[in-house]
Write a protein that holds these residues in place. Sequence first.
Motif, mmCIF file in Angstrom:
data_model
loop_
_atom_site.group_PDB
_atom_site.id
_atom_site.type_symbol
_atom_site.label_atom_id
_atom_site.label_comp_id
_atom_site.label_asym_id
_atom_site.label_seq_id
_atom_site.Cartn_x
_atom_site.Cartn_y
_atom_site.Cartn_z
ATOM 1 N N ASP A 132 0.813 -1.217 0.000
ATOM 2 C CA ASP A 132 0.000 0.000 0.000
ATOM 3 C C ASP A 132 0.847 1.267 0.000
ATOM 4 O OD1 ASP A 132 -2.460 1.339 0.032
ATOM 5 O OD2 ASP A 132 -2.440 1.521 2.212
ATOM 6 N N GLN A 133 2.097 1.157 0.414
ATOM 7 C CA GLN A 133 2.972 2.324 0.442
ATOM 8 C C GLN A 133 3.178 2.912 -0.953
ATOM 9 O OE1 GLN A 133 5.658 -0.459 2.803
ATOM 10 N NE2 GLN A 133 6.722 1.488 2.935
ATOM 11 N N ILE A 134 3.118 2.071 -1.974
ATOM 12 C CA ILE A 134 3.363 2.542 -3.347
ATOM 13 C C ILE A 134 2.098 3.235 -3.850
ATOM 14 C CG2 ILE A 134 3.987 1.875 -5.690
ATOM 15 C CD1 ILE A 134 5.301 -0.650 -4.464
ATOM 16 N N PHE A 135 2.139 4.544 -3.932
ATOM 17 C CA PHE A 135 0.967 5.311 -4.356
ATOM 18 C C PHE A 135 1.120 5.887 -5.758
ATOM 19 C CE2 PHE A 135 3.820 8.493 -2.724
ATOM 20 C CZ PHE A 135 3.548 9.646 -3.439
ATOM 21 N N LEU A 136 2.347 5.898 -6.279
ATOM 22 C CA LEU A 136 2.607 6.484 -7.596
ATOM 23 C C LEU A 136 3.717 5.676 -8.258
ATOM 24 C CD1 LEU A 136 2.334 8.871 -9.679
ATOM 25 C CD2 LEU A 136 4.051 10.082 -8.310
ATOM 26 N N THR A 137 3.517 5.345 -9.541
ATOM 27 C CA THR A 137 4.583 4.712 -10.321
ATOM 28 C C THR A 137 4.856 5.558 -11.554
ATOM 29 O OG1 THR A 137 3.242 3.313 -11.792
ATOM 30 C CG2 THR A 137 3.722 2.444 -9.579
ATOM 31 N N LEU A 138 6.110 5.550 -11.982
ATOM 32 C CA LEU A 138 6.540 6.339 -13.133
ATOM 33 C C LEU A 138 7.380 5.453 -14.044
ATOM 34 C CD1 LEU A 138 7.739 9.448 -11.075
ATOM 35 C CD2 LEU A 138 5.557 9.237 -12.280
ATOM 36 N N ASN A 139 7.060 5.468 -15.329
ATOM 37 C CA ASN A 139 7.854 4.682 -16.274
ATOM 38 C C ASN A 139 7.933 5.374 -17.621
ATOM 39 O OD1 ASN A 139 4.910 3.458 -16.682
ATOM 40 N ND2 ASN A 139 6.067 2.919 -18.530
ATOM 41 N N GLY A 140 8.904 4.964 -18.413
ATOM 42 C CA GLY A 140 9.068 5.461 -19.777
ATOM 43 C C GLY A 140 8.848 4.337 -20.773
ATOM 44 N N HIS A 141 9.780 4.184 -21.725
ATOM 45 C CA HIS A 141 9.835 3.093 -22.698
ATOM 46 C C HIS A 141 8.855 3.272 -23.866
ATOM 47 C CE1 HIS A 141 11.078 -0.717 -24.252
ATOM 48 N NE2 HIS A 141 9.943 -1.337 -24.011
ATOM 49 N N TYR A 142 7.574 3.360 -23.545
ATOM 50 C CA TYR A 142 6.566 3.516 -24.605
ATOM 51 C C TYR A 142 6.229 4.993 -24.806
ATOM 52 C CZ TYR A 142 5.860 -1.478 -23.701
ATOM 53 O OH TYR A 142 6.048 -2.822 -23.536
ATOM 54 N N TRP A 143 5.556 5.281 -25.865
ATOM 55 C CA TRP A 143 5.018 6.614 -26.086
ATOM 56 C C TRP A 143 3.730 6.486 -26.866
ATOM 57 C CZ3 TRP A 143 9.708 5.242 -28.551
ATOM 58 C CH2 TRP A 143 9.641 5.061 -29.944
ATOM 59 N N PRO A 144 2.847 7.481 -26.851
ATOM 60 C CA PRO A 144 2.954 8.755 -26.130
ATOM 61 C C PRO A 144 2.640 8.603 -24.646
ATOM 62 C CG PRO A 144 0.839 8.626 -27.249
ATOM 63 C CD PRO A 144 1.603 7.396 -27.651
ATOM 64 N N ALA A 145 2.674 9.729 -23.928
ATOM 65 C CA ALA A 145 2.421 9.724 -22.487
ATOM 66 C C ALA A 145 0.999 9.239 -22.208
ATOM 67 C CB ALA A 145 2.618 11.127 -21.917
ATOM 68 N N ARG A 146 0.854 8.448 -21.171
ATOM 69 C CA ARG A 146 -0.442 7.889 -20.791
ATOM 70 C C ARG A 146 -0.525 7.768 -19.267
ATOM 71 N NH1 ARG A 146 -1.929 9.304 -25.082
ATOM 72 N NH2 ARG A 146 -2.671 8.012 -26.827
ATOM 73 N N ARG A 147 -1.737 7.477 -18.764
ATOM 74 C CA ARG A 147 -1.929 7.313 -17.319
ATOM 75 C C ARG A 147 -2.959 6.230 -17.055
ATOM 76 N NH1 ARG A 147 -2.757 12.691 -17.975
ATOM 77 N NH2 ARG A 147 -4.744 12.872 -16.911
ATOM 78 N N ALA A 148 -2.873 5.648 -15.878
ATOM 79 C CA ALA A 148 -3.842 4.659 -15.432
ATOM 80 C C ALA A 148 -4.003 4.789 -13.924
ATOM 81 C CB ALA A 148 -3.390 3.248 -15.795
ATOM 82 N N ILE A 149 -5.135 4.302 -13.428
ATOM 83 C CA ILE A 149 -5.377 4.224 -11.990
ATOM 84 C C ILE A 149 -5.869 2.818 -11.692
ATOM 85 C CG2 ILE A 149 -6.673 5.102 -10.003
ATOM 86 C CD1 ILE A 149 -7.061 7.707 -11.499
ATOM 87 N N ARG A 150 -5.267 2.184 -10.702
ATOM 88 C CA ARG A 150 -5.714 0.855 -10.291
ATOM 89 C C ARG A 150 -5.866 0.809 -8.778
ATOM 90 N NH1 ARG A 150 -3.622 -4.263 -13.830
ATOM 91 N NH2 ARG A 150 -4.374 -3.495 -15.853
ATOM 92 N N LYS A 151 -6.778 -0.041 -8.329
ATOM 93 C CA LYS A 151 -6.977 -0.262 -6.902
ATOM 94 C C LYS A 151 -6.027 -1.354 -6.437
ATOM 95 C CE LYS A 151 -10.739 2.349 -6.116
ATOM 96 N NZ LYS A 151 -10.773 3.463 -5.148
ATOM 97 N N ASN A 152 -5.315 -1.077 -5.342
ATOM 98 C CA ASN A 152 -4.445 -2.113 -4.810
ATOM 99 C C ASN A 152 -5.210 -3.024 -3.851
ATOM 100 O OD1 ASN A 152 -4.648 -0.710 -2.379
ATOM 101 N ND2 ASN A 152 -2.600 0.181 -2.513
ATOM 102 N N ALA A 153 -4.510 -3.953 -3.229
ATOM 103 C CA ALA A 153 -5.168 -4.931 -2.359
ATOM 104 C C ALA A 153 -5.827 -4.278 -1.155
ATOM 105 C CB ALA A 153 -4.156 -5.974 -1.894
ATOM 106 N N ALA A 154 -5.356 -3.093 -0.771
ATOM 107 C CA ALA A 154 -5.950 -2.371 0.356
ATOM 108 C C ALA A 154 -7.149 -1.536 -0.070
ATOM 109 C CB ALA A 154 -4.897 -1.480 1.013
ATOM 110 N N GLY A 155 -7.463 -1.547 -1.362
ATOM 111 C CA GLY A 155 -8.598 -0.772 -1.862
ATOM 112 C C GLY A 155 -8.272 0.670 -2.156
ATOM 113 N N ASN A 156 -6.990 1.012 -2.197
ATOM 114 C CA ASN A 156 -6.572 2.388 -2.452
ATOM 115 C C ASN A 156 -6.084 2.567 -3.888
ATOM 116 O OD1 ASN A 156 -7.031 3.465 0.170
ATOM 117 N ND2 ASN A 156 -5.173 2.450 0.896
ATOM 118 N N ASP A 157 -6.237 3.782 -4.389
ATOM 119 C CA ASP A 157 -5.790 4.098 -5.737
ATOM 120 C C ASP A 157 -4.270 4.135 -5.817
ATOM 121 O OD1 ASP A 157 -8.350 4.333 -6.690
ATOM 122 O OD2 ASP A 157 -8.406 6.524 -6.597
#
Length: 608
Positions: free
Chosen positions: A250-275
């Motif tokens: 649950d500590q991980i609240f934000l992830t950042l990555n490159g590799h692909y383009w163009p820029a995109r975003r997603a939101i997922r619920k973790n096991a604790a039910g948090n975004d």
Amino acid sequence: MCTSHDHSPTEAPQAGAGRRSFLRATALLGAAATAGVALPSVAEAAERGGRRPDTDSRRFTLAVMPDTQYLFDGPSIYPAPLEASLRYLLEHGEDDNIVFLTHLGDLTQNGAAEECAAIGEAFGILDRRGVGYSVLAGNHDIASSTDDQRGSTPYLDTFGPQRFRDKRTFGGASADGYNTYHLFRAGGRTWMVLALDWRLSAQGYAWAKDVLARHPRTPVILTTHELVVDDDTLSDYGQQLWDRLIADHDQIFLTLNGHYWPARRAIRKNAAGNDVHLHLTNYQNRYFGGAAMIRLYHFDLDRDVIDVETVSPWILGRAEKGLNALERQEMELSGDEDRFSVDIDFTARFSGFAPVPARPARPVSKMLIPGTAAYWRFEAPVSGTVRDLSGRGNDLTVVSVGGGSLGWSADHHPDQPGHGSLEFQGYKSPLKGAYLRTIDSAPLNSATFRDGYTIEAFYWLPADWDAAHHAWSGLVGRTGRNGSVGTVTDDPDEPLATLSLSDGPGPQWAVHPLNQRQLATNWGDETARETWWHLAVVNDGRHTTMYVQGCPVARNPHAPAIGIASSGRPWLLGGYEYADKIDQILHGRLGDVRIVARALPVSSFMTH
């Protein structure tokens, strides 16, 4: 879920965000010349100057740099764009409170020794100033078919743990050297950047889990080269990272990555039910290989938001010399994918692993500062008399109207000294509820506070608070008609003093000063329901100022107002009189109330 055209309510585009940063960048690098030409002396001065971040400020910036590989490609090595971005961070480190930079991999095109050496030399700009940053290997920096057990590489020789050991932000590295974690202070707390290799081995996953276990209360930003591939879509490896690491931490609240383009975003619920917010940022497909563009994640812990902007200091710095057609297109990235806001209630989001401890109740004795005329707190249900804890005899009794009664709640303002509040259940028509009044012998009834006063109260209104039935009820006030102390030029039936809630709802202080023939009023802004508020009305013997949450309001009159006129009648809590009759009763909760016979500075309010 978020797409480039249809945004989640928690990630809204922010038109115009970061314009100041674009302009500052232009000013900083205005004389920069063409690719490969050194930046001007002002940038060198920036490298020598600058200050450390303000680690207590609740506004700070994380800088993010994606794939720079086309700038370091065999014989085609152009460090100037990267150097411009790094110097920009130094120049604006103080203004934007930039606390850390993280690179998302593919620093180079081929991972060759000369490429790594060139970009390593460029990053020396930050090394010489002790600025914290992280890097990680992308598929172009190493053999893409290998994982973090691949052994020695030019990348590791250049950006291995040995490079970071002297940095105050460096936390440690995996035994293989390809995974690192970094800790920085911002907003009064510690944050982690967990920088993971292109491909984690079983040992890599075990190491990452161990790092998280050893920092159980630290919010984490996970960086890696590959994760999000499109809107709401993870790559196969990204899904593996989610399943094996991110979802269960649950500590991980934000992830950042490159590799692909163009820029995109997603939101997922973790096991604790948090975004968990997952962001792809990469500009290598754009002019000059992305020109070392940087994403600036502006955290604002008071507004509970991260404002994101994307800038290219190198392109903007060339504007003074004239831009070519492609540069003009790239001068500002203002699309929804590049400039947006992420709403995060940080306290609530982190509560599962780093709950903010409740402030303990404070002894009554700490609240009885010099000049205290009356002090009431409600740490238990009311039965009979409510004692004035100042010891001055300003006790309260309950008055019921229409069979109404007072309730009690353990709920309270987080900074309230006493832990508890009274629940008033007033209703306008037919009038019903209960309120409190001082006893007839209370010294407060005749006090005029000629030398100044401070009146403080905590209040909370329920969601069903309705202006038609609940407006203009009093929190704290003095009874006695406005006209009872002499001829007045306004309504003679209003009370001599009342701290009331308007139809906004918002606080209003209306008082008959000793030096006026009419009521003087201070108005606060509307205050939200289902939120605890602290009010203070401070008179220094000459002027009155209202404070909401310790902040002065705009509508504070400048006319002199001395003291509070008195006709010797009681004070009320939760009630409001008109023409000597109870007219309205509070619908909401009332916490500690204190009256002091002098002006208090904000630092002496009950919230401190």
